[in-house]
Write a protein that holds these residues in place. Structure first.
Motif, PDB file in Angstrom:
ATOM      1  N   PHE A  10      92.441  11.148 -31.263  1.00 17.13           N
ATOM      2  CA  PHE A  10      93.776  10.606 -31.073  1.00 17.13           C
ATOM      3  C   PHE A  10      94.191  10.877 -29.634  1.00 17.13           C
ATOM      4  CE2 PHE A  10      93.591  12.451 -35.404  1.00 17.13           C
ATOM      5  CZ  PHE A  10      93.629  11.283 -36.134  1.00 17.13           C
ATOM      6  N   TYR A  11      94.828   9.904 -29.032  1.00 15.19           N
ATOM      7  CA  TYR A  11      95.293  10.050 -27.655  1.00 15.19           C
ATOM      8  C   TYR A  11      96.816  10.021 -27.628  1.00 15.19           C
ATOM      9  CZ  TYR A  11      90.497   9.110 -26.281  1.00 15.19           C
ATOM     10  OH  TYR A  11      89.144   9.176 -26.117  1.00 15.19           O
ATOM     11  N   LEU A  13      99.509   9.538 -24.965  1.00 13.94           N
ATOM     12  CA  LEU A  13      99.730   9.114 -23.588  1.00 13.94           C
ATOM     13  C   LEU A  13     101.174   9.418 -23.219  1.00 13.94           C
ATOM     14  CD1 LEU A  13      97.947   5.636 -23.724  1.00 13.94           C
ATOM     15  CD2 LEU A  13      96.969   7.869 -23.188  1.00 13.94           C
ATOM     16  N   SER A  47      95.108   5.652 -17.867  1.00 14.98           N
ATOM     17  CA  SER A  47      95.209   6.200 -19.221  1.00 14.98           C
ATOM     18  C   SER A  47      95.239   5.084 -20.254  1.00 14.98           C
ATOM     19  CB  SER A  47      96.431   7.116 -19.353  1.00 14.98           C
ATOM     20  OG  SER A  47      97.632   6.385 -19.288  1.00 14.98           O
ATOM     21  N   THR A  51      91.748   4.176 -22.816  1.00 13.15           N
ATOM     22  CA  THR A  51      91.973   4.397 -24.251  1.00 13.15           C
ATOM     23  C   THR A  51      92.201   3.099 -25.019  1.00 13.15           C
ATOM     24  OG1 THR A  51      94.359   4.727 -23.925  1.00 13.15           O
ATOM     25  CG2 THR A  51      92.936   6.700 -23.839  1.00 13.15           C
ATOM     26  N   ARG A  56      96.159   5.751 -30.502  1.00 13.64           N
ATOM     27  CA  ARG A  56      96.951   6.387 -29.451  1.00 13.64           C
ATOM     28  C   ARG A  56      98.433   6.149 -29.662  1.00 13.64           C
ATOM     29  NH1 ARG A  56      95.572   2.228 -24.509  1.00 13.64           N
ATOM     30  NH2 ARG A  56      96.107   0.361 -25.671  1.00 13.64           N
TER      31      ARG A  56
END
Length: 152
Positions: A10-11, A13, A47, A51, A56
């Motif tokens: 999982f991102y 941002l 970013s 991704t 995210r």
């Protein structure tokens, strides 16, 4: 790197008002505002690129410090994660240090900043719009690609 492993990735941002960053870097490192704004772009844009298609979420740094419980619950809902209330309280009351944030500006402050490049303002404005409606980031990127100068 994670594509070849069986991890759930999982991102998160995060972004911050570029004016807040510019003022902070001016105070701490003596950077001119133009350099800080360009550094902001050089961190934010990749970013999204790196991704794309991943699981995210987009978060404003100031939102995290202003209302950490809501932001952390939003993260847990997005990624379907369980929140440990004890750990949540420790994070909110023992880890976060709001007094370390020395600069906090609004989008109107950024609009009124004569040194801010128009591209920085456009990107930040779009980030704020996406964050405010908790929109899908891939849809956001498609919108930007179709009309990068749109104010909608």
């Amino acid at each position: 790197m994670f594509k070849h492993e069986s991890y759930d990735v999982f991102y998160i941002l995060t972004y911050r008002n570029p004016l807040s960053i510019a003022k902070s870097l001016e105070f701490r490192d003596g950077f001119e505002s133009t350099k800080s704004y360009l550094l902001w772009l050089l961190h934010v844009i990749p970013s999204f690129i790196e991704t794309k298609g991943a699981n995210r979420i987009l978060l404003n740094f100031d939102d995290l410090l202003n209302d950490p419980v809501s932001v952390l619950r939003r993260i847990s809902n997005k990624f379907k994660l369980e929140v440990n209330e004890h750990d949540l309280n420790n994070y909110v009351f023992d880890f976060l240090e709001n007094e370390l944030r020395h600069y906090q500006y609004s989008i109107d402050d950024l609009r009124n900043e004569s040194d801010c490049p128009s591209l920085v303002l456009q990107v930040y404005t779009l980030l704020e719009k996406v964050n405010s409606v908790d929109s899908d980031l891939d849809s956001f990127e498609n919108l930007v690609r179709k009309n990068p100068y749109s104010n909608t």
